[in-house]
Design a protein around this motif. Structure first.
Motif, PDB file in Angstrom:
ATOM      1  N   ILE A 210      43.733 -21.002 133.466  1.00 35.01           N
ATOM      2  CA  ILE A 210      42.623 -20.690 134.361  1.00 35.01           C
ATOM      3  C   ILE A 210      42.126 -19.274 134.074  1.00 35.01           C
ATOM      4  O   ILE A 210      42.926 -18.355 133.908  1.00 35.01           O
ATOM      5  CB  ILE A 210      43.065 -20.771 135.838  1.00 35.01           C
ATOM      6  CG1 ILE A 210      43.439 -22.198 136.218  1.00 35.01           C
ATOM      7  CG2 ILE A 210      41.976 -20.238 136.773  1.00 35.01           C
ATOM      8  CD1 ILE A 210      42.268 -23.132 136.322  1.00 35.01           C
ATOM      9  N   MET A 211      40.817 -19.101 134.042  1.00 39.84           N
ATOM     10  CA  MET A 211      40.248 -17.755 133.934  1.00 39.84           C
ATOM     11  C   MET A 211      39.804 -17.307 135.318  1.00 39.84           C
ATOM     12  O   MET A 211      39.118 -18.045 136.038  1.00 39.84           O
ATOM     13  CB  MET A 211      39.062 -17.734 132.953  1.00 39.84           C
ATOM     14  CG  MET A 211      38.532 -16.330 132.695  1.00 39.84           C
ATOM     15  SD  MET A 211      37.355 -16.248 131.316  1.00 39.84           S
ATOM     16  CE  MET A 211      38.465 -16.330 129.906  1.00 39.84           C
ATOM     17  N   LEU A 212      40.219 -16.098 135.706  1.00 37.30           N
ATOM     18  CA  LEU A 212      39.911 -15.544 137.024  1.00 37.30           C
ATOM     19  C   LEU A 212      38.809 -14.509 136.876  1.00 37.30           C
ATOM     20  O   LEU A 212      38.979 -13.500 136.191  1.00 37.30           O
ATOM     21  CB  LEU A 212      41.163 -14.905 137.623  1.00 37.30           C
ATOM     22  CG  LEU A 212      41.100 -14.462 139.079  1.00 37.30           C
ATOM     23  CD1 LEU A 212      40.889 -15.659 140.004  1.00 37.30           C
ATOM     24  CD2 LEU A 212      42.389 -13.728 139.460  1.00 37.30           C
ATOM     25  N   VAL A 213      37.669 -14.782 137.518  1.00 35.91           N
ATOM     26  CA  VAL A 213      36.504 -13.903 137.401  1.00 35.91           C
ATOM     27  C   VAL A 213      36.035 -13.503 138.799  1.00 35.91           C
ATOM     28  O   VAL A 213      36.519 -14.009 139.807  1.00 35.91           O
ATOM     29  CB  VAL A 213      35.352 -14.594 136.639  1.00 35.91           C
ATOM     30  CG1 VAL A 213      35.801 -15.074 135.275  1.00 35.91           C
ATOM     31  CG2 VAL A 213      34.796 -15.784 137.445  1.00 35.91           C
ATOM     32  N   GLY A 214      35.059 -12.579 138.852  1.00 37.39           N
ATOM     33  CA  GLY A 214      34.470 -12.245 140.139  1.00 37.39           C
ATOM     34  C   GLY A 214      34.337 -10.760 140.372  1.00 37.39           C
ATOM     35  O   GLY A 214      34.399  -9.942 139.441  1.00 37.39           O
ATOM     36  N   GLU A 215      34.150 -10.403 141.629  1.00 36.47           N
ATOM     37  CA  GLU A 215      33.959  -9.008 142.034  1.00 36.47           C
ATOM     38  C   GLU A 215      35.268  -8.241 141.911  1.00 36.47           C
ATOM     39  O   GLU A 215      36.333  -8.762 142.251  1.00 36.47           O
ATOM     40  CB  GLU A 215      33.442  -8.984 143.482  1.00 36.47           C
ATOM     41  CG  GLU A 215      32.911  -7.643 143.936  1.00 36.47           C
ATOM     42  CD  GLU A 215      33.997  -6.813 144.593  1.00 36.47           C
ATOM     43  OE1 GLU A 215      33.820  -5.579 144.659  1.00 36.47           O
ATOM     44  OE2 GLU A 215      35.019  -7.392 145.054  1.00 36.47           O
ATOM     45  N   ILE A 216      35.205  -7.013 141.433  1.00 39.82           N
ATOM     46  CA  ILE A 216      36.407  -6.275 141.036  1.00 39.82           C
ATOM     47  C   ILE A 216      37.406  -6.108 142.184  1.00 39.82           C
ATOM     48  O   ILE A 216      38.609  -6.275 141.991  1.00 39.82           O
ATOM     49  CB  ILE A 216      36.028  -4.902 140.425  1.00 39.82           C
ATOM     50  CG1 ILE A 216      37.286  -4.158 139.946  1.00 39.82           C
ATOM     51  CG2 ILE A 216      35.199  -4.061 141.404  1.00 39.82           C
ATOM     52  CD1 ILE A 216      36.982  -2.927 139.123  1.00 39.82           C
ATOM     53  N   TYR A 217      36.946  -5.781 143.377  1.00 41.81           N
ATOM     54  CA  TYR A 217      37.867  -5.564 144.495  1.00 41.81           C
ATOM     55  C   TYR A 217      38.597  -6.852 144.846  1.00 41.81           C
ATOM     56  O   TYR A 217      39.812  -6.856 145.065  1.00 41.81           O
ATOM     57  CB  TYR A 217      37.110  -5.034 145.707  1.00 41.81           C
ATOM     58  CG  TYR A 217      38.001  -4.656 146.864  1.00 41.81           C
ATOM     59  CD1 TYR A 217      38.576  -3.389 146.934  1.00 41.81           C
ATOM     60  CD2 TYR A 217      38.300  -5.560 147.875  1.00 41.81           C
ATOM     61  CE1 TYR A 217      39.415  -3.038 147.985  1.00 41.81           C
ATOM     62  CE2 TYR A 217      39.130  -5.224 148.925  1.00 41.81           C
ATOM     63  CZ  TYR A 217      39.687  -3.953 148.972  1.00 41.81           C
ATOM     64  OH  TYR A 217      40.526  -3.620 150.012  1.00 41.81           O
ATOM     65  N   ASP A 298      40.941 -24.649 131.009  1.00 40.94           N
ATOM     66  CA  ASP A 298      40.893 -25.831 131.873  1.00 40.94           C
ATOM     67  C   ASP A 298      39.995 -25.623 133.092  1.00 40.94           C
ATOM     68  O   ASP A 298      39.529 -26.594 133.687  1.00 40.94           O
ATOM     69  CB  ASP A 298      42.303 -26.191 132.332  1.00 40.94           C
ATOM     70  CG  ASP A 298      43.181 -26.594 131.156  1.00 40.94           C
ATOM     71  OD1 ASP A 298      42.894 -27.623 130.525  1.00 40.94           O
ATOM     72  OD2 ASP A 298      44.146 -25.855 130.858  1.00 40.94           O
ATOM     73  N   GLY A 299      39.770 -24.367 133.482  1.00 40.19           N
ATOM     74  CA  GLY A 299      38.924 -24.114 134.642  1.00 40.19           C
ATOM     75  C   GLY A 299      38.700 -22.628 134.844  1.00 40.19           C
ATOM     76  O   GLY A 299      39.326 -21.785 134.203  1.00 40.19           O
ATOM     77  N   LEU A 353      42.811 -31.698 140.662  1.00 39.17           N
ATOM     78  CA  LEU A 353      41.666 -32.275 139.952  1.00 39.17           C
ATOM     79  C   LEU A 353      41.697 -31.923 138.466  1.00 39.17           C
ATOM     80  O   LEU A 353      41.387 -32.760 137.604  1.00 39.17           O
ATOM     81  CB  LEU A 353      40.361 -31.789 140.581  1.00 39.17           C
ATOM     82  CG  LEU A 353      40.014 -32.375 141.946  1.00 39.17           C
ATOM     83  CD1 LEU A 353      38.807 -31.658 142.548  1.00 39.17           C
ATOM     84  CD2 LEU A 353      39.746 -33.873 141.834  1.00 39.17           C
ATOM     85  N   LEU A 354      42.062 -30.690 138.155  1.00 38.15           N
ATOM     86  CA  LEU A 354      42.127 -30.279 136.751  1.00 38.15           C
ATOM     87  C   LEU A 354      43.209 -31.052 136.009  1.00 38.15           C
ATOM     88  O   LEU A 354      43.014 -31.452 134.842  1.00 38.15           O
ATOM     89  CB  LEU A 354      42.406 -28.777 136.647  1.00 38.15           C
ATOM     90  CG  LEU A 354      41.318 -27.830 137.161  1.00 38.15           C
ATOM     91  CD1 LEU A 354      41.705 -26.386 136.905  1.00 38.15           C
ATOM     92  CD2 LEU A 354      39.969 -28.121 136.508  1.00 38.15           C
ATOM     93  N   ARG A 355      44.338 -31.278 136.663  1.00 36.17           N
ATOM     94  CA  ARG A 355      45.416 -32.026 136.006  1.00 36.17           C
ATOM     95  C   ARG A 355      45.014 -33.485 135.783  1.00 36.17           C
ATOM     96  O   ARG A 355      45.314 -34.077 134.739  1.00 36.17           O
ATOM     97  CB  ARG A 355      46.696 -31.928 136.835  1.00 36.17           C
ATOM     98  CG  ARG A 355      47.346 -30.545 136.733  1.00 36.17           C
ATOM     99  CD  ARG A 355      48.681 -30.465 137.417  1.00 36.17           C
ATOM    100  NE  ARG A 355      49.349 -29.204 137.084  1.00 36.17           N
ATOM    101  CZ  ARG A 355      49.885 -28.379 137.960  1.00 36.17           C
ATOM    102  NH1 ARG A 355      49.861 -28.676 139.253  1.00 36.17           N
ATOM    103  NH2 ARG A 355      50.461 -27.263 137.564  1.00 36.17           N
ATOM    104  N   GLN A 356      44.319 -34.053 136.756  1.00 37.20           N
ATOM    105  CA  GLN A 356      43.829 -35.422 136.585  1.00 37.20           C
ATOM    106  C   GLN A 356      42.829 -35.491 135.437  1.00 37.20           C
ATOM    107  O   GLN A 356      42.865 -36.405 134.610  1.00 37.20           O
ATOM    108  CB  GLN A 356      43.164 -35.901 137.878  1.00 37.20           C
ATOM    109  CG  GLN A 356      44.124 -36.158 139.021  1.00 37.20           C
ATOM    110  CD  GLN A 356      43.402 -36.613 140.278  1.00 37.20           C
ATOM    111  OE1 GLN A 356      42.338 -37.212 140.201  1.00 37.20           O
ATOM    112  NE2 GLN A 356      43.972 -36.305 141.435  1.00 37.20           N
ATOM    113  N   LYS A 357      41.933 -34.519 135.397  1.00 29.89           N
ATOM    114  CA  LYS A 357      40.921 -34.478 134.329  1.00 29.89           C
ATOM    115  C   LYS A 357      41.582 -34.378 132.956  1.00 29.89           C
ATOM    116  O   LYS A 357      41.171 -35.056 132.002  1.00 29.89           O
ATOM    117  CB  LYS A 357      39.989 -33.290 134.558  1.00 29.89           C
ATOM    118  CG  LYS A 357      38.909 -33.095 133.494  1.00 29.89           C
ATOM    119  CD  LYS A 357      38.017 -31.920 133.861  1.00 29.89           C
ATOM    120  CE  LYS A 357      36.899 -31.737 132.836  1.00 29.89           C
ATOM    121  NZ  LYS A 357      37.400 -31.224 131.546  1.00 29.89           N
ATOM    122  N   LYS A 358      42.619 -33.541 132.879  1.00 30.93           N
ATOM    123  CA  LYS A 358      43.292 -33.356 131.605  1.00 30.93           C
ATOM    124  C   LYS A 358      44.028 -34.622 131.176  1.00 30.93           C
ATOM    125  O   LYS A 358      44.049 -34.979 129.992  1.00 30.93           O
ATOM    126  CB  LYS A 358      44.264 -32.180 131.701  1.00 30.93           C
ATOM    127  CG  LYS A 358      44.726 -31.646 130.367  1.00 30.93           C
ATOM    128  CD  LYS A 358      45.329 -30.262 130.498  1.00 30.93           C
ATOM    129  CE  LYS A 358      45.615 -29.685 129.124  1.00 30.93           C
ATOM    130  NZ  LYS A 358      46.101 -28.283 129.207  1.00 30.93           N
TER     131      LYS A 358
END
Length: 375
Positions: A210-217, A298-299, A353-358
């Motif tokens: 998983i990639m974690l993105v978003g606002e720094i705080y 994967d997400g 959901l990600l595991r099912q998709k995979k």
């Protein structure tokens, strides 16, 4: 001795304590963020202010209870409201009758002479050699924190003994906070890496990345994101966090001055979907989501504070990125009303959901919908 405090954001209190101590003032570290912190800040902040501003105000109130006389706060420029935090917080506290000084530090490229004059007038140890030593020790701690956090995120999903990686991580934080010399910092880092690398692991790769993105705080402060990295890791998910303090310092305080096109890579990645800088980390959120799709993650999980304009702009673009690059995206918006149980439930559902998709993947391209969650 002047008592100086600052906002609580992740483990930045460790290098900041060292920086302030080396410059001859007494650091007042705000208590770890709690429900009380958030309630105090939300009570005096504008209703639709960004969530980090509210938490920061709670930090200041608790630090002033411990005797803080000055608040160290970063400033900024651009569309994000972060650049106004310091001034807004100063006015709020002044209206409430608090007699506290603010030291607002803008990026050196805006007013370098004024920045140096402020530092020289406030800190007792104010020679150039004092400043260089303080900055060096603080930087070594920042780099050590980020190295250990990256290593922990790789090891945690595979540990056989649940919680061991997090326990070693916390022990490292305590030891690093106590280190006062460069040799101690380096020794503490080496020991932490050896301990983490000795953790007994399962003999296979994590089933999800998983990639974690978003606002720094929201990405850096585990109390407001409900320790999402630890939670995902203990679910067997490898987390690739896209924001680290050392990277932010390097990019914003160094590269932005000596290499104006430092963010060209991210602008090029985001360009098919977002053409302009929108403030904060909005453009980087889009760019890293593209990166995740290209590199077959994967997400992606996006963390944003309620009413954050840059992340809201990015959020409008992500469904297109998700559809075209077949990368599932979960957007979690957090404010003072968010509950850990709700976030936990949504994470579990997303991972299922990600595991099912995979499991169902046959090697071809499959469409996937953006999952956007308001907590």
């Amino acid at each position: 001795m002047l008592k100086v405090t600052f906002p609580h954001i992740g483990n930045t209190y460790i290098p900041l304590r060292t920086l302030l101590s080396e410059l001859g003032v007494e650091p007042v570290v705000p208590p770890p963020i709690s429900d009380r912190t958030i309630a105090l800040g939300a009570r005096i902040a504008p209703e639709f202010a960004c969530f980090p501003l509210k938490v920061n105000l709670g930090n200041y109130l608790e630090a002033m209870e411990a005797g803080a006389e000055m608040i160290l706060m970063a400033g900024g420029v651009g569309p994000c409201r972060f650049g106004y935090y310091g001034e807004v917080q100063r006015e709020i506290l002044r209206d409430l009758g608090y007699d506290v000084q603010f030291l607002l530090l803008e990026a050196p490229k805006t007013h370098p002479r004024q920045l140096w004059e402020r530092i020289h007038s406030i800190f007792p140890r104010n020679t150039l050699s004092d400043l260089i030593r303080a900055l060096r020790l603080a930087w070594l701690k920042v780099a050590a924190l980020d190295r250990v956090d990256r290593l922990a995120n790789r090891i945690r999903p595979l540990e056989i003994q649940p919680g061991l990686t997090t326990s070693l991580q916390q022990k490292f934080y305590r030891r690093l906070d106590e280190a006062t010399l460069e040799a101690e910092i380096r020794r503490t880092l080496r020991q932490a890496c050896l301990e983490l690398e000795s953790v007994t692991l399962r003999q296979h790769e994590p089933d999800l990345r998983i990639m974690l993105v978003g606002e720094i705080y929201m990405v850096l402060e585990p109390r407001v994101n409900f320790a999402i990295e630890q939670t995902l890791g203990e679910m067997g998910v490898a987390v690739d966090r896209t924001i680290y303090l050392s990277d932010w310092i390097r990019d914003q305080l160094v590269f932005s001055i000596i290499r104006p096109d430092w963010d060209r890579q991210w602008r090029q990645m985001a360009k098919p979907y977002l053409h302009n800088f929108v403030g904060g980390h909005g453009l980087e959120t889009v760019a890293h989501t593209v990166e995740a799709g290209v590199n077959r993650f994967d997400g992606v999980i996006q963390l944003a504070p309620f009413t954050c304009m840059p992340e809201i702009v990015a959020m409008q673009v992500l469904p297109t990125v998700s559809r075209e690059l077949s990368i599932p995206v979960l957007s979690i918006i957090i404010d003072e009303h968010s509950a850990e149980a709700g976030v936990q439930t949504r994470l579990e559902a997303f991972i299922d959901l990600l595991r099912q998709k995979k499991r169902k993947a046959s090697g071809g391209n499959s469409s996937c919908k953006l999952i956007s969650v308001l907590t």
